[in-house]
Write an enzyme that holds these catalytic residues in place. Structure first.
Site, PDB file in Angstrom:
ATOM      1  N   ASP A 121      26.486  83.932  50.706  1.00 16.36           N
ATOM      2  CA  ASP A 121      26.595  85.011  51.677  1.00 16.36           C
ATOM      3  C   ASP A 121      27.562  86.047  51.108  1.00 16.36           C
ATOM      4  O   ASP A 121      28.760  85.769  50.943  1.00 16.36           O
ATOM      5  CB  ASP A 121      27.102  84.448  53.012  1.00 16.36           C
ATOM      6  N   HIS A 122      27.077  87.233  50.833  1.00  8.34           N
ATOM      7  CA  HIS A 122      27.916  88.253  50.186  1.00  8.34           C
ATOM      8  C   HIS A 122      29.009  88.779  51.113  1.00  8.34           C
ATOM      9  O   HIS A 122      29.900  89.525  50.675  1.00  8.34           O
ATOM     10  CB  HIS A 122      27.045  89.411  49.698  1.00  8.34           C
TER      11      HIS A 122
END
Length: 489
Positions: A459-460
């Site tokens: 998850d950036h």
């Protein structure tokens, strides 16, 4: 004195409340006959020519072309009655008398028919009209004066067949001797199959547009079978008669049954997986990085462990699980979740390690709780127990929820790599491909080594590429040099 009547936009049916004026068919000062089309309008359903129920002189039009009018709004006004039309004016005496005849007589000021919800409410006119297309504007064979469209009013005393009670008031009936459209006599006109048309009786048609369409295409309405109520001839019946006959289809050599699609309900485990993965793709801005690693040393270490008698066998998955917990201790950002309402990244203190397991009922992700406190042997025992429960369908809800990080060993399916979908609401997933012999440069020499591809989807929002790359590189280093794990045992 002439009487000026207002013609309003009628109800065009099917709940339509307005129509757009496309084209006016008459000008101010024109002489119009009863039921003569005066304007072309477009509704949400179709293009329609609207006939006027009054005969006389157009004195005013309301609305330019392109204007949208509501039902009930004034379209035009018509002057009817004695003195309304100058016999020497537009249309000549025949047209004037014909229009006046349609507007007067028997106390009826209009046709009383045509479209839904408009026309007079008086009893049906006792006159009969026939179309005399081939005659001029001189007196017709029944002594009346034809209107511009060729119809002649029939005196009430004329001997004509009675209209059936089932037909609308506007359905016209021509005498048996009256010429049919195109100058043919309906009593002698044969049908295409050689049958003689009926010589008497009314033509079951209500719309002047249908009559005009049949006349322009040389069709005898008496030869048509109406598809409307009580045999009423509709426009679709005339258009169908105008079409050329369809060629007969060649018989098929062999009938092949059409294949039918199989529908699989998205319910149960399949539905839960679909919902979870769809939510992950919808809510998580994920990114993937991957690396190839030389797993030769890891496989040798596993073989050495399993060579010791009296101890449980160590699986590759157990070794990878231990490597993951060591990597998460160094990069805790990836053991977290995102609180979207509070706009906060929540780093979790415990590692509850999920692992993907394919079963006959579908994909499930059992969770090894407190994986960060377990050694390789303990992790291996938990993995075996949960895998067996998954295969037999004995997993409890508690064993399928609460994961903080997932390990996905898709190498068991014989593939090298993938881009895993994060198990929402977690922040990352490590994917492991198959371990196979490949050419590899080892200590400066080309050699055949046991190579595996590792991929990390993250998850950036919880971290950037540097953190994700650092995590994946540490995992690859532990695969290539298992002795690194000794520091965290």
């Amino acid at each position: 004195m002439p009487q000026v009547l207002e013609f309003k936009l009628p109800d065009l049916g099917e709940g339509l409340t307005e129509a757009e004026i496309v084209r006016w068919l008459v000008e101010v000062g024109d002489v119009v006959a009863v039921d003569q089309p005066v304007v072309e309008v477009e509704t949400a359903k179709a293009m329609v020519e609207v006939p006027c129920p009054y005969g006389g002189v157009v004195t005013a039009r309301f609305g330019e072309e392109g204007t949208e009018l509501p039902v009930g709004a004034a379209l035009l006004t018509v002057a009817v009655g004695a003195g309304a039309i100058d016999a020497e004016g537009p249309g000549g005496s025949g047209a004037a008398e014909g229009a006046a005849t349609g507007a007067e007589g028997d106390g009826d000021s209009g046709s009383g028919n045509v479209l839904v919800g408009y026309g007079t409410t008086a009893p049906a006119a006792r006159r009969r009209r026939v179309r005399i297309d081939h005659m001029s504007t001189s007196a017709g064979p029944l002594g009346g004066t034809p209107a511009p469209d060729g119809r002649v009013p029939v005196p009430a005393s004329a001997s004509t067949p009675a209209r059936p009670a089932s037909l609308p008031a506007s359905a016209s009936a021509a005498p048996a001797s009256a010429p049919a459209p195109g100058g043919r006599t309906s009593a002698a006109a044969p049908t295409p199959d050689g049958r003689a048309a009926a010589s008497a009786g009314p033509v079951p048609v209500i719309s002047p547009l249908v009559r005009r369409l049949a006349r322009e295409n040389g069709l005898d309405l008496r030869q048509l079978d109406g598809s409307g109520p009580d045999g009423l001839i509709l426009r679709s019946d005339v258009e169908r008669a105008m079409r050329p006959p369809e060629p007969k289809a060649e018989p098929a050599a062999a009938a092949v049954p059409a294949a039918t699609a199989t529908r699989v309900p998205l319910k149960g485990v399949r539905g839960a997986v679909a919902d979870k993965l769809s939510r992950s793709r919808r809510e998580i801005p994920d990114a993937t990085c991957w690396v190839d690693a030389d797993a030769t040393a890891l496989m040798a270490a596993r073989a050495a462990m399993n060579s010791v008698g009296g101890t449980p066998k160590v699986s590759v998955l157990a070794l990878l699980a231990r490597i993951c917990t060591a990597a998460l201790a160094r990069f805790p950002e990836l053991n977290s979740t995102v609180d979207t309402e509070a706009r906060e990244v929540v780093r979790l203190p415990e590692v509850h390690l999920g692992f993907a397991a394919q079963t006959e009922r579908g994909l499930v992700v059992p969770v090894v709780r407190d994986a960060h406190t377990r050694n390789v042997e303990s992790l291996g025992e938990a993995l075996v127990e949960l895998t067996e429960a998954a295969r037999t369908g004995r997993l409890t809800p508690a064993q399928l929820t609460g994961g903080t990080f997932t390990l996905n060993n898709y190498g068991v399916f014989g593939v090298d790599g993938s881009t895993p979908i994060i198990n929402h609401p977690e922040a990352a997933m490590l994917g492991v491909g198959r371990i196979v012999p490949k050419p590899w440069v080892h200590e400066g020499e080309l050699a055949v080594r046991q190579v595996v591809q590792l991929s990390l989807t993250f998850d950036h929002r919880v971290c950037d590429g540097g953190t994700a790359g650092g995590f994946l590189r540490y995992v690859a280093d532990c695969v290539e040099h298992p002795e690194l794990l000794l520091r965290t045992l």
